[in-house]
Design a protein around this motif. Sequence first.
Motif, PDB file in Angstrom:
ATOM      1  N   ALA A  25      42.917  48.791  28.221  1.00 25.33           N
ATOM      2  CA  ALA A  25      41.507  48.341  27.682  1.00 25.33           C
ATOM      3  C   ALA A  25      41.589  48.337  26.043  1.00 25.33           C
ATOM      4  N   ALA A  26      42.124  49.374  25.545  1.00 25.31           N
ATOM      5  CA  ALA A  26      42.093  49.465  24.004  1.00 25.31           C
ATOM      6  C   ALA A  26      42.878  48.399  23.501  1.00 25.31           C
ATOM      7  N   ALA A  29      40.900  45.276  23.506  1.00 27.62           N
ATOM      8  CA  ALA A  29      39.686  45.432  22.226  1.00 27.62           C
ATOM      9  C   ALA A  29      40.349  45.058  21.267  1.00 27.62           C
ATOM     10  N   SER A  32      40.737  41.419  20.662  1.00 25.14           N
ATOM     11  CA  SER A  32      39.643  40.755  20.516  1.00 25.14           C
ATOM     12  C   SER A  32      38.853  40.892  18.789  1.00 25.14           C
ATOM     13  N   ALA A 173      39.643  52.144  15.289  1.00 25.98           N
ATOM     14  CA  ALA A 173      39.964  51.499  16.283  1.00 25.98           C
ATOM     15  C   ALA A 173      41.434  51.533  16.710  1.00 25.98           C
ATOM     16  N   TRP A 177      43.094  53.344  20.172  1.00 25.72           N
ATOM     17  CA  TRP A 177      44.314  52.913  20.808  1.00 25.72           C
ATOM     18  C   TRP A 177      45.534  53.573  20.942  1.00 25.72           C
ATOM     19  N   ALA A 288      40.558  41.433  28.659  1.00 27.21           N
ATOM     20  CA  ALA A 288      39.490  41.593  27.668  1.00 27.21           C
ATOM     21  C   ALA A 288      38.110  41.792  28.133  1.00 27.21           C
ATOM     22  N   ALA A 291      38.102  45.333  29.211  1.00 30.24           N
ATOM     23  CA  ALA A 291      38.416  46.056  28.246  1.00 30.24           C
ATOM     24  C   ALA A 291      36.658  46.523  27.708  1.00 30.24           C
ATOM     25  N   ALA A 292      35.953  45.351  27.727  1.00 31.94           N
ATOM     26  CA  ALA A 292      34.494  45.759  27.365  1.00 31.94           C
ATOM     27  C   ALA A 292      33.770  46.278  28.429  1.00 31.94           C
ATOM     28  N   HIS A 294      35.073  48.657  30.194  1.00 33.69           N
ATOM     29  CA  HIS A 294      35.689  49.998  30.077  1.00 33.69           C
ATOM     30  C   HIS A 294      34.879  50.975  28.944  1.00 33.69           C
ATOM     31  N   TYR A 295      34.981  50.349  27.886  1.00 35.48           N
ATOM     32  CA  TYR A 295      34.267  51.110  26.656  1.00 35.48           C
ATOM     33  C   TYR A 295      32.633  51.317  26.517  1.00 35.48           C
TER      34      TYR A 295
END
Length: 325
Positions: A25-26, A29, A32, A173, A177, A288, A291-292, A294-295
């Motif tokens: 996910a990181a 992210a 992106s 960020a 990660w 992607a 990831a969105a 997940h966070y």
Amino acid sequence: MTLPVDGYQLKGISARAFEHPADRAATAALASIPGLDAVVRKLIELGYERALRIAYLGSSVRLGPAQLPDTWNLHNQVFRTLDLDDVPELYITQVPVANAQTIGAGRPIVVVNSELVRLLRPEERRAVLAHEAAHVLADHVLYFTALQILLRMGASVRLPILAGLPLMAVRQALLEWSRAAEMSCDRAAALVTRDPEAVCRTLMILAAGAEADSLDLAQFMAQAAEYDAPASGLERLSRMMTDLNVTHPMPVRRAQELMAWVRSGEYDRIVGGEYLRRGEEPDARTEANDAANHYADRFRSAFKEAGDAVGSATDQLADWLKKDR
């Protein structure tokens, strides 16, 4: 020294095979963020990576057949187990903190601190070197080198290439990660050594700064379970905020996460030869979206529970004041 099992090799293994969901996910992210890759590569082009490399070349000892050959042999073994032909240079530097790192996007180098070599036995050194080799396989080195550059530069530095991209936001960020990537590489270390307990023991030694003979792994794992036990919303938020400025997750959490993955059966499946190979990875768009989600879920849950806890505490305080009055 021989491999854990003679001839054992994870032929063609993809880093996605052992990738922790938070790492996936990181990474998605980061990919992106508009312009981030260009900024990272520009930092490296400007010579900051070269400066890091020269610093180690001038102040450390490069290992080889005539310089700490046992550690050098372990280094070569772990890359062979992961089916990687290009073995980076290995350096040892005089630092009284047990640690290791991999830097250099184009031509990586692995650096181990002298205290790490002093504290760890061969099986634990193998686990550390396997962890660093996994960073190379997973192509973590580009972002990790950028993070090291930003941490050394400090928050006050402003470069033209960072115009329009807040330095602190990029730093946070990359830290997020980095913490996730460490858990992926713990899994890889378990696969390479074929000994998950050796990885947990290594985490315990590095956390304590004491040799294995003086420590008890069962007690450490019980401590890990206590740390990971259900907590109130405020406690969860406090843990999350504590994590925000560190490059590595808490050692007890890493041990707990690793053993949970082993118990899931994924470790045995991969060791048995059933795993994703290079070139078979899913497309980036799917990751992607993951990831969105997940966070969004992670932060929404943490802050909601914290808010509920605050509301409950406020109600209790009101009741107490009424009774006191």
